[in-house]
Design a protein around this motif. Sequence first.
Motif, mmCIF file in Angstrom:
data_model
loop_
_atom_site.group_PDB
_atom_site.id
_atom_site.type_symbol
_atom_site.label_atom_id
_atom_site.label_comp_id
_atom_site.label_asym_id
_atom_site.label_seq_id
_atom_site.Cartn_x
_atom_site.Cartn_y
_atom_site.Cartn_z
ATOM 1 N N CYS A 147 0.936 -1.288 -0.151
ATOM 2 C CA CYS A 147 0.150 -0.135 -0.360
ATOM 3 C C CYS A 147 1.110 1.284 -0.205
ATOM 4 N N THR A 148 1.529 0.648 0.915
ATOM 5 C CA THR A 148 3.059 2.256 0.791
ATOM 6 C C THR A 148 3.943 2.668 -0.158
ATOM 7 N N ASN A 149 4.317 1.801 -0.980
ATOM 8 C CA ASN A 149 4.984 1.502 -2.715
ATOM 9 C C ASN A 149 3.658 2.293 -3.105
ATOM 10 N N LEU A 150 2.493 1.726 -3.445
ATOM 11 C CA LEU A 150 2.147 2.040 -4.415
ATOM 12 C C LEU A 150 1.055 4.171 -3.788
ATOM 13 N N SER A 151 1.408 4.108 -3.245
ATOM 14 C CA SER A 151 0.509 5.619 -2.796
ATOM 15 C C SER A 151 1.488 6.494 -2.894
ATOM 16 N N ARG A 152 3.133 6.098 -3.163
ATOM 17 C CA ARG A 152 4.214 7.043 -3.211
ATOM 18 C C ARG A 152 4.607 6.808 -4.520
ATOM 19 N N GLN A 153 3.598 5.662 -5.320
ATOM 20 C CA GLN A 153 4.411 5.577 -6.602
ATOM 21 C C GLN A 153 3.390 6.812 -7.603
ATOM 22 N N VAL A 154 2.017 6.656 -6.664
ATOM 23 C CA VAL A 154 0.675 7.556 -7.459
ATOM 24 C C VAL A 154 1.198 8.974 -7.068
ATOM 25 N N ASP A 155 1.466 9.143 -5.596
ATOM 26 C CA ASP A 155 2.215 10.239 -5.669
ATOM 27 C C ASP A 155 3.300 11.134 -6.717
ATOM 28 N N GLU A 156 4.058 10.154 -6.945
ATOM 29 C CA GLU A 156 5.104 10.176 -7.717
ATOM 30 C C GLU A 156 5.088 10.776 -9.739
ATOM 31 N N ALA A 157 3.678 9.736 -9.786
ATOM 32 C CA ALA A 157 3.137 9.936 -10.931
ATOM 33 C C ALA A 157 2.199 11.128 -11.292
ATOM 34 N N LEU A 158 1.595 11.050 -9.977
ATOM 35 C CA LEU A 158 0.632 12.890 -10.093
ATOM 36 C C LEU A 158 1.572 14.020 -10.741
ATOM 37 N N GLU A 159 2.447 14.091 -10.150
ATOM 38 C CA GLU A 159 3.864 14.906 -10.252
ATOM 39 C C GLU A 159 4.333 15.493 -11.518
ATOM 40 N N THR A 160 4.772 13.044 -12.174
ATOM 41 C CA THR A 160 5.441 13.930 -13.097
ATOM 42 C C THR A 160 4.339 13.814 -14.797
ATOM 43 N N HIS A 161 3.189 13.159 -14.279
ATOM 44 C CA HIS A 161 1.336 13.000 -15.012
ATOM 45 C C HIS A 161 0.854 14.481 -14.597
ATOM 46 N N ALA A 162 1.110 15.704 -14.660
ATOM 47 C CA ALA A 162 -0.277 16.618 -14.327
ATOM 48 C C ALA A 162 -0.711 17.090 -15.070
ATOM 49 N N ALA A 163 -0.398 16.854 -16.266
ATOM 50 C CA ALA A 163 -1.542 17.238 -17.420
ATOM 51 C C ALA A 163 -2.354 16.493 -17.846
ATOM 52 N N ALA A 164 -2.175 15.039 -17.200
ATOM 53 C CA ALA A 164 -3.450 13.884 -17.556
ATOM 54 C C ALA A 164 -4.488 14.397 -17.293
ATOM 55 N N THR A 165 -5.921 13.647 -18.005
ATOM 56 C CA THR A 165 -7.108 14.303 -17.967
ATOM 57 C C THR A 165 -7.863 13.600 -17.079
ATOM 58 N N GLN A 166 -7.316 12.680 -16.555
ATOM 59 C CA GLN A 166 -7.647 11.762 -15.262
ATOM 60 C C GLN A 166 -6.922 12.527 -13.958
ATOM 61 N N VAL A 167 -6.724 12.839 -14.315
ATOM 62 C CA VAL A 167 -6.217 13.232 -12.759
ATOM 63 C C VAL A 167 -6.942 13.247 -11.322
ATOM 64 N N THR A 168 -7.662 14.321 -11.663
ATOM 65 C CA THR A 168 -8.700 14.374 -10.515
ATOM 66 C C THR A 168 -8.999 12.668 -10.294
ATOM 67 N N ALA A 169 -10.230 11.817 -11.377
ATOM 68 C CA ALA A 169 -10.216 10.822 -10.824
ATOM 69 C C ALA A 169 -8.977 9.678 -10.066
ATOM 70 N N ALA A 170 -7.960 9.994 -10.376
ATOM 71 C CA ALA A 170 -6.629 9.560 -9.958
ATOM 72 C C ALA A 170 -5.986 9.975 -8.285
ATOM 73 N N LYS A 171 -6.836 11.078 -8.252
ATOM 74 C CA LYS A 171 -6.408 11.237 -6.782
ATOM 75 C C LYS A 171 -7.802 10.910 -5.697
ATOM 76 N N ALA A 172 -9.070 10.846 -6.136
ATOM 77 C CA ALA A 172 -10.099 10.325 -5.538
ATOM 78 C C ALA A 172 -9.721 9.047 -5.702
ATOM 79 N N LEU A 173 -9.025 7.699 -6.350
ATOM 80 C CA LEU A 173 -8.654 6.816 -6.320
ATOM 81 C C LEU A 173 -7.877 6.454 -5.040
ATOM 82 N N GLN A 174 -6.785 7.496 -5.251
ATOM 83 C CA GLN A 174 -5.724 6.877 -4.322
ATOM 84 C C GLN A 174 -6.461 7.578 -3.290
ATOM 85 N N ARG A 175 -7.257 8.559 -2.281
ATOM 86 C CA ARG A 175 -7.710 8.599 -1.736
ATOM 87 C C ARG A 175 -8.188 7.325 -0.882
ATOM 88 N N LYS A 176 -9.241 7.135 -1.605
ATOM 89 C CA LYS A 176 -10.103 5.338 -1.220
ATOM 90 C C LYS A 176 -9.115 4.425 -0.676
#
Length: 100
Positions: free
Chosen positions: A38-67
């Motif tokens: 869980c910790t590793n995947l959450s860290r990967q999502v954080d890194e992906a959000l930084e590098t893919h900030a312009a992605a169209t699914q950022v809001t949905a990805a953040k919601a999935l990360q919180r869940k």
Amino acid sequence: MQRFWISVTGALLSISLITAAAGASSPKVAPLTRTERCTNLSRQVDEALETHAAATQVTAAKALQRKGNRFCANKKQAQGIRMLANALKLLGVTPIDPAQ
């Protein structure tokens, strides 16, 4: 005939020693716990959000990360891991799972 069996025994012994040495040289890595995954995947999502900030699914990805983080915190790590992996997939990133 006795020399033949001595040489065969010697050959088998050397093969078994080589096999044992090769097996001992590969390190045994302890599998990650679900909490660590869980910790590793959450860290990967954080890194992906930084590098893919312009992605169209950022809001949905953040919601999935919180869940996912909520599931992981509530002892439902399997569901949390799935949510975090899906968040990464939404961002177009393949989850890196060192357990496999």
